[in-house]
Design an enzyme around this catalytic site. Structure first.
Site, mmCIF file in Angstrom:
data_model
loop_
_atom_site.group_PDB
_atom_site.id
_atom_site.type_symbol
_atom_site.label_atom_id
_atom_site.label_comp_id
_atom_site.label_asym_id
_atom_site.label_seq_id
_atom_site.Cartn_x
_atom_site.Cartn_y
_atom_site.Cartn_z
ATOM 1 N NE ARG A 175 53.139 -5.466 32.485
ATOM 2 C CZ ARG A 175 53.215 -4.197 32.071
ATOM 3 N NH1 ARG A 175 52.554 -3.801 31.009
ATOM 4 N NH2 ARG A 175 53.956 -3.339 32.734
ATOM 5 C CE1 TYR A 200 38.045 -24.980 25.618
ATOM 6 C CE2 TYR A 200 38.160 -22.665 26.197
ATOM 7 C CZ TYR A 200 38.459 -23.984 26.470
ATOM 8 O OH TYR A 200 39.157 -24.297 27.598
ATOM 9 C CG ASP A 243 39.613 -21.238 19.060
ATOM 10 O OD1 ASP A 243 40.552 -21.985 18.717
ATOM 11 O OD2 ASP A 243 39.213 -21.136 20.235
ATOM 12 C CE LYS A 295 43.270 -27.076 25.178
ATOM 13 N NZ LYS A 295 42.140 -26.241 24.779
HETATM 14 C C1 PLP Z 1 41.565 -25.079 25.202
HETATM 15 C C2 PLP Z 1 40.927 -24.193 24.199
HETATM 16 C C3 PLP Z 1 40.889 -22.805 24.372
HETATM 17 C C4 PLP Z 1 41.418 -22.116 25.602
HETATM 18 O O1 PLP Z 1 42.775 -22.299 25.748
HETATM 19 P P1 PLP Z 1 43.524 -22.243 27.182
HETATM 20 O O2 PLP Z 1 44.935 -22.434 26.785
HETATM 21 O O3 PLP Z 1 42.947 -23.319 28.030
HETATM 22 O O4 PLP Z 1 43.253 -20.899 27.760
HETATM 23 C C5 PLP Z 1 40.295 -22.044 23.376
HETATM 24 N N1 PLP Z 1 39.749 -22.615 22.284
HETATM 25 C C6 PLP Z 1 39.760 -23.942 22.099
HETATM 26 C C7 PLP Z 1 39.127 -24.516 20.870
HETATM 27 C C8 PLP Z 1 40.344 -24.788 23.041
HETATM 28 O O5 PLP Z 1 40.328 -26.106 22.846
#
Ligand code: PLP
Length: 391
Positions: free
Chosen positions: A48, A102, A174, A199
């Site tokens: 952690r 998102y 992001d 992703k």
């Molecule tokens: C999937 C996604 C997230 C969130 O990610 P998790 O791993 O599901 O928590 C944030 N931003 C974008 C653009 C995403 O596609």
């Protein structure tokens, strides 16, 4: 000799790896210990604290991929998003966020920020002036996402970064949709880069993780909150993610190529009303995308002609499955109206240009001919009840 900068696939394959001094194995050993004897009192390793050997090693790979000083690995993309935002915002502060965001990030802000006294504004559009007009006296952070979900709109990295500097704000992005293969925002002056590693970094639809890359100073600030919130990633998954990232450069480049093929095929198709892909010359932000991306990515969206039933089309696909997630080596589709953007409501969807028949396409690494064959047979299935069209 001057330092030689390593290229993308070398970083993916090797950077940050732990040398197996004991057995000279080819890959990083996995350290599952949650307890480490003190060598000196300064280094207390603990999962952690985000500082186990595997966590530290993978953080270095992420930092190198984003040309950042430092990185941090999280238990999910949303752990990375929430911890990073909250690390730079306190009660009384204000954040400007892009409207096309998102869904999970939108929910975090919309459902949680009020109770911490954090003020927020969403922009009307993605132009720099849309952001600037929302800046207030107490604004501390500007938050963007490009290419956007699901219409693949592009935000100007350089313009946002310099605006943030001018107003003394921290700029965050992001960068999930682009992946570090296609876009490195720090080169344009953006301060903090966030990824859902679920992703493209993971890429095989079997890992949930997140990552942040920024300066050492910013990472210390984010870590300070991260250890209190506790959103760390288990070492087993860290190890699996390191394995996945070795092929990220190859995978994403193959996905770029396939997505371009699909976009061009759909764009000239008489059954398709619209295609949204920044790699198409007809995309309104094509030139901007070219100026700030190395590749246009594996995500695109399209609309069938109005008389064709989009959900029947989706159900008629055989190779391409309907799925909520994206960026895997397998191609998937979803209807934003029915899934990711269902909570948004019809008015906001219409305002953002998300039609009910819109289909988001996450293009995988399959042979493009097989993907096209699947799309064609599904289109034939939905066209059957229609008068014969001559395409
Ligand atoms: C999937 C996604 C997230 C969130 O990610 P998790 O791993 O599901 O928590 C944030 N931003 C974008 C653009 C995403 O596609």
């Amino acid at each position: 000799m001057t330092q030689h900068k390593k290229g993308l696939n070398t970083i993916c394959t090797h950077f940050g790896e732990i040398e197996d001094k004991q057995f000279k194995g080819a890959i990083s050993p996995l350290y599952m210990s949650s307890s480490y004897a003190f060598e000196d009192v300064d280094v207390k390793r603990y999962p952690r604290y985000f500082n186990t050997p595997n966590q530290e090693a993978l953080s270095k790979k992420v930092a190198a991929l984003e040309h950042a000083e430092a990185g941090l690995i999280f238990g999910s993309g949303m752990a990375a998003v929430s911890t990073t935002l909250m690390a730079f915002l306190k009660a009384g502060d204000h954040v400007v966020l892009q409207n096309a965001l998102y869904g999970g990030t939108f929910n975090l802000v919309n459902e949680e920020f009020d109770k911490y006294g954090i003020e927020y504004s969403f922009t009307e559009g993605l132009r720099p002036e849309d952001f600037e007009s929302k800046i207030k006296e107490n604004t501390k952070v500007v938050y963007i996402e490009t290419p956007s979900n699901p219409l693949l709109k592009i935000t100007d990295l350089k313009a946002i970064a310099s605006m943030a500097k001018q107003y003394g704000l921290v700029s965050m992005i992001d960068n999930t949709f682009a992946s570090p293969v296609n876009q490195n925002p720090i080169a344009f002056g953006i301060d903090v880069v966030i990824h859902s590693a679920t992703k493209y970094m993971g890429g095989h639809s079997d890992i949930c993780a997140g990552a942040v890359a920024t300066t050492t100073e910013n990472i210390e600030r984010i870590f300070h909150l991260a250890k209190n919130l506790g959103g760390s990633l288990s070492d087993q998954t860290v190890w699996l993610l390191e394995r996945s990232m070795k092929t990220m450069g190859l995978r994403v480049k193959a996905q770029n190529e396939n997505a371009q093929r699909m976009a061009e095929h759909l764009n000239q198709h008489s059954d398709i009303a619209a295609v949204y892909y920044p790699g198409l010359a007809s995309h309104p932000d094509h030139e901007l995308a070219k100026s700030q991306m190395h590749g246009f990515g594996g995500m695109l969206s399209f609309e069938l002609n109005e008389e064709l039933d989009a959900s029947r089309f989706q159900k008629s696909l055989k190779l391409i499955k309907s799925s909520m997630s994206l960026a895997g080596v397998e191609s998937t589709v979803l209807s934003p109206t029915q899934t990711s953007h269902a909570l948004m409501g019809p008015e906001e969807r219409e305002r953002q240009g998300i039609k009910d028949g819109l289909i988001r396409f996450s293009v995988g690494i399959e042979e493009p001919e097989d993907l096209i064959f699947d799309i064609e047979q599904a289109l034939q299935a939905v066209c059957l009840k229609q008068p014969i069209s001559n395409h």
